[in-house]
Design a protein around this motif. Structure first.
Motif, short mmCIF file in Angstrom:
data_model
loop_
_atom_site.label_atom_id
_atom_site.label_comp_id
_atom_site.label_asym_id
_atom_site.label_seq_id
_atom_site.Cartn_x
_atom_site.Cartn_y
_atom_site.Cartn_z
N GLU A 135 -6.99 -48.10 37.05
CA GLU A 135 -5.93 -48.31 37.67
C GLU A 135 -5.76 -47.22 38.93
N ILE A 136 -5.61 -47.83 40.19
CA ILE A 136 -5.47 -47.06 41.27
C ILE A 136 -4.05 -46.63 41.07
N CYS A 137 -3.51 -45.41 40.84
CA CYS A 137 -2.10 -45.24 40.73
C CYS A 137 -1.59 -44.49 42.11
N GLU A 138 -2.52 -43.95 43.02
CA GLU A 138 -1.95 -43.42 44.12
C GLU A 138 -3.39 -43.51 45.15
N VAL A 182 -8.76 -40.65 48.08
CA VAL A 182 -8.41 -39.74 49.07
C VAL A 182 -9.24 -40.14 50.28
N ASP A 183 -8.66 -40.55 51.39
CA ASP A 183 -9.68 -40.86 52.38
C ASP A 183 -8.80 -40.90 53.88
N ASP A 184 -8.84 -40.24 54.94
CA ASP A 184 -8.12 -40.22 55.92
C ASP A 184 -8.24 -41.64 56.83
N GLU A 185 -9.05 -42.85 56.22
CA GLU A 185 -8.84 -43.70 57.00
C GLU A 185 -8.22 -44.87 56.06
N LEU A 186 -7.10 -45.51 56.44
CA LEU A 186 -6.49 -46.25 55.54
C LEU A 186 -7.10 -47.55 55.29
N SER A 187 -7.98 -48.20 56.29
CA SER A 187 -8.69 -49.23 56.13
C SER A 187 -9.67 -48.93 54.92
N ALA A 188 -10.23 -47.74 54.90
CA ALA A 188 -11.64 -47.58 53.97
C ALA A 188 -10.81 -47.41 52.40
N ILE A 189 -9.13 -46.97 52.58
CA ILE A 189 -8.77 -46.95 51.13
C ILE A 189 -8.57 -48.42 50.57
N LYS A 190 -7.94 -49.34 51.54
CA LYS A 190 -7.76 -50.63 51.23
C LYS A 190 -8.84 -51.24 50.77
N SER A 191 -10.12 -51.16 51.44
CA SER A 191 -11.34 -51.66 50.98
C SER A 191 -11.78 -51.27 49.84
N GLN A 218 -10.04 -49.91 47.35
CA GLN A 218 -9.14 -50.32 46.35
C GLN A 218 -9.41 -51.84 45.95
N TRP A 219 -9.51 -52.75 46.82
CA TRP A 219 -9.93 -54.08 46.88
C TRP A 219 -11.06 -54.48 45.85
N GLU A 220 -12.14 -53.63 46.21
CA GLU A 220 -13.50 -53.61 45.51
C GLU A 220 -13.09 -53.16 43.92
N ILE A 221 -12.41 -52.08 43.64
CA ILE A 221 -12.08 -51.84 42.43
C ILE A 221 -11.49 -52.80 41.66
N GLU A 222 -10.35 -53.33 42.31
CA GLU A 222 -9.32 -54.37 41.61
C GLU A 222 -9.97 -55.76 41.44
N TYR A 243 -21.66 -40.45 43.77
CA TYR A 243 -21.18 -40.70 44.97
C TYR A 243 -21.38 -42.26 45.51
N LEU A 244 -20.71 -42.43 46.40
CA LEU A 244 -20.79 -43.78 47.00
C LEU A 244 -20.87 -43.71 48.70
N LEU A 245 -21.94 -44.38 49.02
CA LEU A 245 -22.12 -44.35 50.49
C LEU A 245 -21.44 -45.60 51.19
N LYS A 246 -20.80 -45.33 52.12
CA LYS A 246 -20.00 -46.25 52.88
C LYS A 246 -21.08 -47.21 53.80
N PRO A 247 -20.84 -48.42 54.08
CA PRO A 247 -20.06 -49.28 53.26
C PRO A 247 -20.31 -49.37 51.91
N ILE A 248 -19.33 -49.37 50.94
CA ILE A 248 -19.42 -49.11 49.51
C ILE A 248 -20.05 -50.73 48.92
N ASP A 249 -21.19 -50.44 48.44
CA ASP A 249 -21.75 -51.65 47.75
C ASP A 249 -21.09 -51.87 46.20
N SER A 250 -20.70 -53.07 45.99
CA SER A 250 -19.79 -53.39 44.58
C SER A 250 -20.89 -52.99 43.58
#
Length: 247
Positions: free
Chosen positions: A29-32, A7-16, A18-22, A98-105
């Motif tokens: 699994e990111i289901c939503e 859950v994040d109001d910035e779509l770019s943050a979600i995509k980033s 999700q890529w890190e997790i995958e 918690y994870l501070l943005k930008p998120i470190d892998s």
């Protein structure tokens, strides 16, 4: 497989994220994912995920409000935010990661490892219940989160002189002379502040009673605040206000 929701109001943050997790985190699994917190609440209650990655600073509804509106809370919570402030420290003390943005892998990998350990021990949700309890217990003593356009302003209640309604908006007047406009009705702002030093003296005014200098009964009755501003007092609120101030 661990089911997760972002859950994040910035779509770019979600995509980033999700890529890190995958890329770096197997077995999750990111289901939503959601930019709208209202939709996120419904999905969390329905899907019942093992984990939620939640941004705190969102304009329409912040992360604290989202958590309080959930009926399903049996999940591990990982806060994602750009601000290392008092709220994050409270989560940390309650063993919420918690994870501070930008998120470190590397930090992400450690956080996901904690989720796996908690799931194996069947203790999902215990930390969340604790942090919500601590947050609500300290609500009147800590800073409050005011959702502004594109940001969240963290302030102490004592920094607010008064609030004035302006239709579906509300003007917040601060002791340092600053003013902010919230896209919320004054009734909603009263709920957000939720501090026992504030009193709704009029349909259009919410006042910090610590800064009341005078109560003038003539000329329609009004308050004079320490900064010289006058605030009207409705007839229906007069007796209740005087009783409130006498305690």
């Amino acid at each position: 497989m661990i089911k997760a929701i972002i859950v994040d109001d910035e779509l770019s943050a979600i995509k980033s994220l999700q890529w890190e997790i995958e890329t770096f985190c197997k077995g999750i699994e990111i289901c939503e994912s959601f930019t709208d917190p209202i939709e996120a609440i419904s999905a969390i209650n329905y899907i019942k995920p093992d984990c939620v990655f939640l941004d705190i600073e969102m304009p329409e509804m912040d992360g604290f409000q989202l958590l309080q509106n959930l009926t399903f809370r049996n999940f591990d919570l990982i806060i994602t935010t750009a601000f290392d402030n008092y709220a994050i420290k409270a989560f940390k003390e309650s063993a919420i990661d918690y994870l501070l943005k930008p998120i470190d892998s590397d930090d992400l990998i450690k956080s996901v490892s904690k989720i796996k350990v908690n799931k194996d021990k069947n203790v999902l949700g215990n930390e969340l219940k604790m942090v919500l309890k601590n947050f609500m217990a300290n609500a009147n003593q800590s800073r409050i989160a005011l959702p502004l356009a594109g940001k969240t302003l963290f302030v102490s209640p004592e920094d607010i002189f008064y609030c004035k309604a302006d239709g579906n908006y509300c003007e917040i007047y601060f002791t340092n002379g600053a003013k902010e406009m919230l896209s919320k009705k004054i009734k909603e702002v009263e709920t957000i502040i939720n501090n026992n030093t504030f009193f709704r003296v009029h349909n259009s005014y919410l006042v910090n009673t610590n800064y009341i200098k005078e109560f003038v009964k003539s000329d329609g009755q009004y308050l004079v605040l320490e900064n010289g501003i006058t605030v009207p007092v409705s007839r229906s609120k007069k007796d209740e206000l005087l009783g409130f101030l006498s305690h």
